[in-house]
Enzyme design. Structure first.
Site, PDB file in Angstrom:
ATOM      1  N   LYS A  13     -20.996  25.678 -31.313  1.00 14.25           N
ATOM      2  CA  LYS A  13     -21.081  26.793 -30.352  1.00 14.25           C
ATOM      3  C   LYS A  13     -22.149  26.518 -29.275  1.00 14.25           C
ATOM      4  O   LYS A  13     -21.868  26.605 -28.087  1.00 14.25           O
ATOM      5  CB  LYS A  13     -21.412  28.110 -31.069  1.00 14.25           C
ATOM      6  CG  LYS A  13     -20.408  28.515 -32.135  1.00 14.25           C
ATOM      7  CD  LYS A  13     -20.760  29.847 -32.779  1.00 14.25           C
ATOM      8  CE  LYS A  13     -22.043  29.868 -33.571  1.00 14.25           C
ATOM      9  NZ  LYS A  13     -22.067  29.032 -34.780  1.00 14.25           N
ATOM     10  N   ARG A  88     -21.472  38.869 -34.701  1.00 10.47           N
ATOM     11  CA  ARG A  88     -21.472  38.253 -36.025  1.00 10.47           C
ATOM     12  C   ARG A  88     -20.976  39.221 -37.093  1.00 10.47           C
ATOM     13  O   ARG A  88     -20.801  38.845 -38.240  1.00 10.47           O
ATOM     14  CB  ARG A  88     -22.900  37.865 -36.420  1.00 10.47           C
ATOM     15  CG  ARG A  88     -23.403  36.637 -35.761  1.00 10.47           C
ATOM     16  CD  ARG A  88     -22.845  35.400 -36.401  1.00 10.47           C
ATOM     17  NE  ARG A  88     -23.858  34.568 -36.979  1.00 10.47           N
ATOM     18  CZ  ARG A  88     -24.695  33.811 -36.286  1.00 10.47           C
ATOM     19  NH1 ARG A  88     -24.642  33.790 -34.983  1.00 10.47           N
ATOM     20  NH2 ARG A  88     -25.575  33.075 -36.904  1.00 10.47           N
ATOM     21  N   ARG A 122     -29.114  17.564 -37.278  1.00 17.97           N
ATOM     22  CA  ARG A 122     -29.385  18.167 -35.963  1.00 17.97           C
ATOM     23  C   ARG A 122     -30.887  18.162 -35.662  1.00 17.97           C
ATOM     24  O   ARG A 122     -31.714  18.387 -36.536  1.00 17.97           O
ATOM     25  CB  ARG A 122     -28.875  19.613 -35.934  1.00 17.97           C
ATOM     26  CG  ARG A 122     -29.299  20.334 -34.664  1.00 17.97           C
ATOM     27  CD  ARG A 122     -28.598  21.633 -34.445  1.00 17.97           C
ATOM     28  NE  ARG A 122     -28.807  22.577 -35.512  1.00 17.97           N
ATOM     29  CZ  ARG A 122     -28.187  23.752 -35.592  1.00 17.97           C
ATOM     30  NH1 ARG A 122     -27.309  24.090 -34.667  1.00 17.97           N
ATOM     31  NH2 ARG A 122     -28.429  24.569 -36.587  1.00 17.97           N
ATOM     32  N   ARG A 155     -34.636  22.479 -37.187  1.00 18.51           N
ATOM     33  CA  ARG A 155     -34.728  23.930 -37.367  1.00 18.51           C
ATOM     34  C   ARG A 155     -35.060  24.260 -38.816  1.00 18.51           C
ATOM     35  O   ARG A 155     -34.581  23.593 -39.722  1.00 18.51           O
ATOM     36  CB  ARG A 155     -33.391  24.591 -36.972  1.00 18.51           C
ATOM     37  CG  ARG A 155     -33.403  25.106 -35.562  1.00 18.51           C
ATOM     38  CD  ARG A 155     -32.062  25.541 -35.079  1.00 18.51           C
ATOM     39  NE  ARG A 155     -31.341  26.474 -35.937  1.00 18.51           N
ATOM     40  CZ  ARG A 155     -30.183  27.027 -35.627  1.00 18.51           C
ATOM     41  NH1 ARG A 155     -29.611  26.746 -34.468  1.00 18.51           N
ATOM     42  NH2 ARG A 155     -29.567  27.858 -36.431  1.00 18.51           N
ATOM     43  N   ARG A 166     -25.890  30.249 -45.074  1.00 17.67           N
ATOM     44  CA  ARG A 166     -25.350  30.666 -43.763  1.00 17.67           C
ATOM     45  C   ARG A 166     -23.828  30.574 -43.762  1.00 17.67           C
ATOM     46  O   ARG A 166     -23.148  31.431 -43.208  1.00 17.67           O
ATOM     47  CB  ARG A 166     -25.949  29.806 -42.653  1.00 17.67           C
ATOM     48  CG  ARG A 166     -27.399  30.191 -42.338  1.00 17.67           C
ATOM     49  CD  ARG A 166     -28.173  29.078 -41.668  1.00 17.67           C
ATOM     50  NE  ARG A 166     -27.618  28.635 -40.421  1.00 17.67           N
ATOM     51  CZ  ARG A 166     -27.824  27.406 -39.910  1.00 17.67           C
ATOM     52  NH1 ARG A 166     -28.564  26.536 -40.559  1.00 17.67           N
ATOM     53  NH2 ARG A 166     -27.282  27.091 -38.760  1.00 17.67           N
TER      54      ARG A 166
HETATM   55  P1  AP5 Z   1     -24.444  23.159 -32.599  1.00 22.45           P
HETATM   56  O1  AP5 Z   1     -23.817  23.207 -31.242  1.00 22.45           O
HETATM   57  O2  AP5 Z   1     -25.922  23.263 -32.706  1.00 22.45           O
HETATM   58  O3  AP5 Z   1     -23.697  24.189 -33.575  1.00 22.45           O
HETATM   59  P2  AP5 Z   1     -23.705  25.791 -33.591  1.00 22.45           P
HETATM   60  O4  AP5 Z   1     -22.326  26.240 -33.883  1.00 22.45           O
HETATM   61  O5  AP5 Z   1     -24.374  26.330 -32.360  1.00 22.45           O
HETATM   62  O6  AP5 Z   1     -24.586  25.990 -34.892  1.00 22.45           O
HETATM   63  P3  AP5 Z   1     -25.809  26.965 -35.238  1.00 22.45           P
HETATM   64  O7  AP5 Z   1     -26.388  26.437 -36.509  1.00 22.45           O
HETATM   65  O8  AP5 Z   1     -26.745  27.128 -34.080  1.00 22.45           O
HETATM   66  O9  AP5 Z   1     -25.051  28.275 -35.505  1.00 22.45           O
HETATM   67  P4  AP5 Z   1     -25.548  29.453 -36.304  1.00 22.45           P
HETATM   68  O10 AP5 Z   1     -24.490  30.424 -35.930  1.00 22.45           O
HETATM   69  O11 AP5 Z   1     -25.794  29.259 -37.742  1.00 22.45           O
HETATM   70  O12 AP5 Z   1     -27.023  29.688 -35.730  1.00 22.45           O
HETATM   71  P5  AP5 Z   1     -27.642  30.734 -34.703  1.00 22.45           P
HETATM   72  O13 AP5 Z   1     -28.694  30.052 -33.960  1.00 22.45           O
HETATM   73  O14 AP5 Z   1     -26.577  31.468 -33.950  1.00 22.45           O
HETATM   74  O15 AP5 Z   1     -23.951  21.772 -33.261  1.00 22.45           O
HETATM   75  C1  AP5 Z   1     -24.396  21.385 -34.532  1.00 22.45           C
HETATM   76  C2  AP5 Z   1     -24.691  19.893 -34.553  1.00 22.45           C
HETATM   77  O16 AP5 Z   1     -23.441  19.176 -34.494  1.00 22.45           O
HETATM   78  C3  AP5 Z   1     -25.536  19.378 -33.359  1.00 22.45           C
HETATM   79  O17 AP5 Z   1     -26.494  18.468 -33.839  1.00 22.45           O
HETATM   80  C4  AP5 Z   1     -24.486  18.646 -32.498  1.00 22.45           C
HETATM   81  O18 AP5 Z   1     -25.073  17.604 -31.765  1.00 22.45           O
HETATM   82  C5  AP5 Z   1     -23.552  18.114 -33.577  1.00 22.45           C
HETATM   83  N1  AP5 Z   1     -22.226  17.649 -33.179  1.00 22.45           N
HETATM   84  C6  AP5 Z   1     -21.666  16.498 -33.609  1.00 22.45           C
HETATM   85  N2  AP5 Z   1     -20.442  16.311 -33.120  1.00 22.45           N
HETATM   86  C7  AP5 Z   1     -20.190  17.394 -32.364  1.00 22.45           C
HETATM   87  C8  AP5 Z   1     -19.057  17.763 -31.611  1.00 22.45           C
HETATM   88  N3  AP5 Z   1     -17.945  17.040 -31.508  1.00 22.45           N
HETATM   89  N4  AP5 Z   1     -19.113  18.949 -30.975  1.00 22.45           N
HETATM   90  C9  AP5 Z   1     -20.226  19.733 -31.050  1.00 22.45           C
HETATM   91  N5  AP5 Z   1     -21.322  19.400 -31.749  1.00 22.45           N
HETATM   92  C10 AP5 Z   1     -21.308  18.246 -32.404  1.00 22.45           C
HETATM   93  O19 AP5 Z   1     -28.254  31.819 -35.715  1.00 22.45           O
HETATM   94  C11 AP5 Z   1     -29.379  31.504 -36.515  1.00 22.45           C
HETATM   95  C12 AP5 Z   1     -29.792  32.748 -37.298  1.00 22.45           C
HETATM   96  O20 AP5 Z   1     -30.176  33.791 -36.378  1.00 22.45           O
HETATM   97  C13 AP5 Z   1     -28.698  33.391 -38.171  1.00 22.45           C
HETATM   98  O21 AP5 Z   1     -28.608  32.774 -39.434  1.00 22.45           O
HETATM   99  C14 AP5 Z   1     -29.178  34.842 -38.236  1.00 22.45           C
HETATM  100  O22 AP5 Z   1     -30.236  34.985 -39.146  1.00 22.45           O
HETATM  101  C15 AP5 Z   1     -29.736  35.077 -36.829  1.00 22.45           C
HETATM  102  N6  AP5 Z   1     -28.716  35.596 -35.898  1.00 22.45           N
HETATM  103  C16 AP5 Z   1     -28.277  34.996 -34.756  1.00 22.45           C
HETATM  104  N7  AP5 Z   1     -27.343  35.746 -34.158  1.00 22.45           N
HETATM  105  C17 AP5 Z   1     -27.173  36.857 -34.924  1.00 22.45           C
HETATM  106  C18 AP5 Z   1     -26.330  37.991 -34.831  1.00 22.45           C
HETATM  107  N8  AP5 Z   1     -25.472  38.150 -33.807  1.00 22.45           N
HETATM  108  N9  AP5 Z   1     -26.424  38.922 -35.811  1.00 22.45           N
HETATM  109  C19 AP5 Z   1     -27.292  38.806 -36.831  1.00 22.45           C
HETATM  110  N10 AP5 Z   1     -28.116  37.740 -36.984  1.00 22.45           N
HETATM  111  C20 AP5 Z   1     -28.056  36.770 -36.041  1.00 22.45           C
END
Ligand code: AP5
Length: 216
Positions: A13, A88, A122, A155, A166
Site C-alpha cells: 500500500k 481499517r 523492510r 519498524r 497484524r
Molecule cells: P509496504 O508498501 O511498506 O506495505 P504496506 O502494505 O504499506 O504495509 P504496512 O506494514 O505499512 O501496512 P500496515 O497496514 O500493517 O501498516 P500501517 O502503517 O498502515 O511494502 C512492504 C515491503 O514490501 C517493503 O519493504 C517493499 O519494499 C516490499 N516490496 C517487495 N516487493 C514489492 C512489490 N512488488 N510491491 C510493493 N512492495 C514490495 O499501520 C501500522 C499500525 O498503525 C497498525 O497496526 C495500527 O496499529 C495503526 N493504524 C494505522 N491505520 C489505522 C487505522 N485506520 N485504524 C486503526 N489503526 C490504524
C-alpha cells in the site's frame, strides 16, 4: 481522484501510494505514517497510539476517524487523495462514506509467506518515511536513504510475532470493508502472487485500472 488502497500489512500500500501520488498529483495519506510521526514527537495521540501499534492492534476508531477528517479537509486534498491504511474497520468505512465519495478502492492481495518475507526485510527512512527492502529494494548505500540521506531503520511492529498479529487483525476486519465497496461497485482487485514481482509492474497494473475508470 479519491482512491483507497486496501490490503494486508506488507501488500505494498505505502510503496504504491508513494509512487502514484506524484503521478496523479494528489497527496498520499497514510494513517500509519501520521501515527508514527506522533509517536516520534511524543504527542498525547502518539503515546496512546503506540500502546496499540506495538502489539499489532488497531488504534480505536474514534481517534483515527477524527484524525482523517481533519487531514482530508486540508487544502491539498481538494482535488483528491490516496488513502493508505484507512479505512481499517467497517465503522471507519461508513464514516468516510458520510464525508466524501470515493472513486476507486484498489484491493491488493499478496500471499502470506511473501508478506512475512517482505516485512521482516523492510527498512524505512526515519526522516522522510521512504520505504526500502534489504532483499528487493535496496538503497544505493547500505542503511542510508537515497532520497534524503536519513538513516534506515526497522519498524518496531515488523517483528515476526507482531506481523502475525497484524495479519490476524486484518483477516478479522477486512471482509465487511471489501463487501461494502464491492456493493458500491468501487472495488478493483490486484493480485500479486510472485515473490519477485517488481514494484513497477504493480504500479503499471494500478494505473491501468485508474485509466480505465477515467475513460468510462
Ligand atoms: P509496504 O508498501 O511498506 O506495505 P504496506 O502494505 O504499506 O504495509 P504496512 O506494514 O505499512 O501496512 P500496515 O497496514 O500493517 O501498516 P500501517 O502503517 O498502515 O511494502 C512492504 C515491503 O514490501 C517493503 O519493504 C517493499 O519494499 C516490499 N516490496 C517487495 N516487493 C514489492 C512489490 N512488488 N510491491 C510493493 N512492495 C514490495 O499501520 C501500522 C499500525 O498503525 C497498525 O497496526 C495500527 O496499529 C495503526 N493504524 C494505522 N491505520 C489505522 C487505522 N485506520 N485504524 C486503526 N489503526 C490504524
Amino acid at each position: 481522484m479519491k482512491i483507497i488502497f486496501l490490503g494486508p500489512p506488507g501488500s505494498g500500500k505505502g510503496t504504491y501510494a508513494s509512487r502514484l501520488s506524484p503521478i496523479l498529483n494528489v497527496p498520499h495519506i497514510s494513517t500509519g505514517d501520521i501515527l508514527r510521526e506522533n509517536v516520534k514527537r511524543e504527542t498525547e495521540l502518539g503515546r496512546t497510539a503506540s500502546e496499540y501499534m506495538e502489539k499489532g492492534k488497531l488504534v480505536p476508531d474514534k481517534i483515527i476517524i477524527s484524525m482523517i477528517k481533519e487531514r482530508i479537509s486540508q487544502e491539498d486534498c481538494r482535488n483528491g487523495f490516496i488513502l493508505d491504511g484507512f479505512p481499517r474497520t467497517i465503522n471507519q468505512a461508513k464514516e468516510l462514506d458520510r464525508i466524501t465519495e470515493i472513486d476507486a478502492v484498489i484491493n491488493l492481495a499478496v500471499p502470506e509467506d511473501i508478506i512475512i518475507k517482505r516485512l521482516t526485510a523492510r527498512r524505512v527512512c526515519e526522516k522522510c518515511g521512504a520505504i526500502y527492502n534489504i532483499l528487493t529494494l535496496k538503497p544505493k548505500e547500505e542503511g542510508i536513504c537515497d532520497r534524503c540521506g536519513g538513516r534506515l531503520i526497522q519498524r518496531k511492529d515488523d517483528t515476526e510475532e507482531v506481523i502475525k498479529k497484524r495479519l490476524e487483525v486484518y483477516k478479522e476486519t477486512a471482509k465487511p470493508i471489501i463487501e461494502f465497496y464491492e456493493n458500491k461497485k468501487k472495488l478493483y482487485d490486484i493480485e500479486i502472487n510472485q515473490a519477485d514481482a517488481s514494484v513497477e509492474e504493480g504500479v503499471e497494473r494500478i494505473l491501468k485500472v485508474l485509466k480505465s475508470l477515467n475513460e468510462q
